[in-house]
Enzyme design. Sequence first.
Site, short mmCIF file in Angstrom:
data_model
loop_
_atom_site.label_atom_id
_atom_site.label_comp_id
_atom_site.label_asym_id
_atom_site.label_seq_id
_atom_site.Cartn_x
_atom_site.Cartn_y
_atom_site.Cartn_z
N GLY A 1 0.83 -1.21 0.00
CA GLY A 1 0.00 0.00 0.00
C GLY A 1 0.86 1.25 0.00
O GLY A 1 1.84 1.31 0.74
N ARG B 1 1.42 -5.06 -5.97
CA ARG B 1 1.45 -6.31 -5.21
C ARG B 1 1.87 -7.38 -6.21
O ARG B 1 1.49 -7.31 -7.39
CB ARG B 1 0.08 -6.59 -4.59
CG ARG B 1 -0.26 -5.52 -3.56
CD ARG B 1 -1.21 -5.98 -2.48
NE ARG B 1 -1.04 -5.19 -1.26
CZ ARG B 1 -1.68 -4.05 -0.99
NH1 ARG B 1 -2.53 -3.56 -1.87
NH2 ARG B 1 -1.48 -3.42 0.13
N ASP C 1 4.58 -4.69 6.28
CA ASP C 1 5.16 -5.98 6.71
C ASP C 1 5.22 -7.01 5.59
O ASP C 1 6.17 -7.80 5.54
CB ASP C 1 4.47 -6.52 7.97
CG ASP C 1 2.97 -6.69 7.79
OD1 ASP C 1 2.43 -6.23 6.76
OD2 ASP C 1 2.35 -7.29 8.68
N THR D 1 3.53 3.07 5.70
CA THR D 1 2.12 2.68 5.69
C THR D 1 1.35 3.68 6.54
O THR D 1 1.86 4.12 7.57
CB THR D 1 1.88 1.24 6.23
OG1 THR D 1 0.51 1.11 6.62
CG2 THR D 1 2.72 0.94 7.45
N ASP E 1 -1.16 3.05 8.29
CA ASP E 1 -1.82 2.40 9.43
C ASP E 1 -1.04 2.47 10.75
O ASP E 1 -1.60 2.22 11.80
CB ASP E 1 -2.08 0.92 9.12
CG ASP E 1 -3.17 0.72 8.10
OD1 ASP E 1 -3.87 1.71 7.78
OD2 ASP E 1 -3.33 -0.40 7.60
N ASP F 1 1.01 0.34 11.80
CA ASP F 1 0.85 -0.98 12.40
C ASP F 1 2.14 -1.81 12.42
O ASP F 1 2.09 -3.04 12.47
CB ASP F 1 -0.26 -1.75 11.67
CG ASP F 1 0.05 -1.92 10.19
OD1 ASP F 1 1.01 -1.31 9.68
OD2 ASP F 1 -0.66 -2.69 9.52
N ARG G 1 -7.00 -1.80 9.34
CA ARG G 1 -7.59 -3.14 9.39
C ARG G 1 -7.34 -3.81 10.74
O ARG G 1 -8.25 -4.30 11.38
CB ARG G 1 -7.01 -4.02 8.28
CG ARG G 1 -7.82 -4.00 7.02
CD ARG G 1 -7.04 -4.63 5.90
NE ARG G 1 -5.72 -3.99 5.79
CZ ARG G 1 -4.74 -4.40 5.01
NH1 ARG G 1 -4.87 -5.48 4.30
NH2 ARG G 1 -3.60 -3.75 4.94
P1 ADP Z 1 2.43 -4.33 2.58
O1 ADP Z 1 3.88 -4.25 2.34
O2 ADP Z 1 1.76 -2.99 2.51
O3 ADP Z 1 2.11 -5.11 3.85
P2 ADP Z 1 1.56 -6.65 0.97
O4 ADP Z 1 1.27 -7.51 2.15
O5 ADP Z 1 0.60 -6.64 -0.15
O6 ADP Z 1 1.77 -5.11 1.35
O7 ADP Z 1 2.98 -7.11 0.40
C1 ADP Z 1 3.56 -6.45 -0.70
C2 ADP Z 1 4.32 -7.43 -1.57
O8 ADP Z 1 5.40 -8.02 -0.83
C3 ADP Z 1 3.54 -8.63 -2.05
O9 ADP Z 1 2.72 -8.35 -3.16
C4 ADP Z 1 4.65 -9.59 -2.44
O10 ADP Z 1 5.21 -9.25 -3.69
C5 ADP Z 1 5.70 -9.31 -1.35
N1 ADP Z 1 5.57 -10.34 -0.30
C6 ADP Z 1 4.65 -10.42 0.68
N2 ADP Z 1 4.82 -11.54 1.41
C7 ADP Z 1 5.88 -12.20 0.88
C8 ADP Z 1 6.56 -13.44 1.16
N3 ADP Z 1 6.17 -14.22 2.16
N4 ADP Z 1 7.61 -13.76 0.39
C9 ADP Z 1 8.01 -12.97 -0.62
N5 ADP Z 1 7.41 -11.82 -0.96
C10 ADP Z 1 6.36 -11.43 -0.23
#
Ligand code: ADP
Length: 319
Positions: free
Chosen positions: A11, A72, A103, A125, A127, A129, A171
Amino acid sequence: MKRIGVLTSGGDSPGMNAAVRAVVRKGIYHGLEVFGIYQGYSGLIAGNIKKLELGSVGDIIQRGGTILYSARCEEFKTEEGRQKAIEQLKKFGIEALVVIGGDGSFRGAQKLTELGYPTIGVPGTIDNDIPGTDFTIGFDTALNTIIDAIDKIRDTATSHERTFIIEVMGRDAGDLALWAGLAGGAESIMIPESETDIENVIERIQQGHARGKKHSIIVVAEGIGSASEVARKLKETAKIETKVTVLGHIQRGGEATAFDRVLASRLGAGAVDLLLKGEAGLMVGVQNSEVVAHKIDDILTDRHQLDKQLIQLAKELSI
Ligand code: ADP
């Protein structure tokens, strides 16, 4: 180390640009070449990578969103996807990375470190969080956007003697709702971290009415369910009519506040400092006004804690 890369992922949040600028300028200041990786991990896999100069990050410190775009990427969660990413890093001669995101993005960052590419995470982010930092980049800007909205809604709430329910983002974390409720003088704040039963909200509204106060503001974090659900319960249980406002994505945009710009500058530069020291697998944060670093592994297993004293303060001041 000669070449580093920077990407924004997950995000987006206001202030990410100020962080990108800090990574680029701090890197160049120390004689590094800095490459921008566009569209997060998708762009890394696709090789959407360009060298950034001092001028590439001019006039972006204030801008919301991210000039590197965010995405993503499911493919990066697979071994094959990550191998494609490594090939691109080899092709461009990038030896280390800074990942700005939440995260989920840090999970990806950790995989890069494990594959031999030292990576530092920067928390971006709205949030707030993420554990290991008092504030994440974008939280302050989003909070001020919400406050601006609450102040405007309060004008009409007062004029028409109405109760408004305002749903804000968050969230799993109630930080935005709690801070906004406190700063906006809300009568009730509903957050995932602390159970607020509907009876209590009704009691507060009725007590207000008894004192001659005919308007109230209720701030609801999206994590507890929807504002319309709260409105329905108030109507069914106590015949209280309310108006609902869901602020939505407006909270993600806008020019970053001075606080977020300074925070992002410190964290972006802090990440480059860590790479220059040969560190890897860390997230840079700010705690008690100091720039700090924590292992990403710990960040991923820890939970962000909402300030309990603020929860209590909000309760005491909204009587
Ligand atoms: P945020 O960073 O805001 O928490 P996401 O949870 O959508 O957002 O994660 C962003 C991107 O990070 C994902 O689309 C993916 O490409 C990568 N990612 C998330 N989890 C993993 C994982 N376990 N292993 C490798 N890449 C990951």
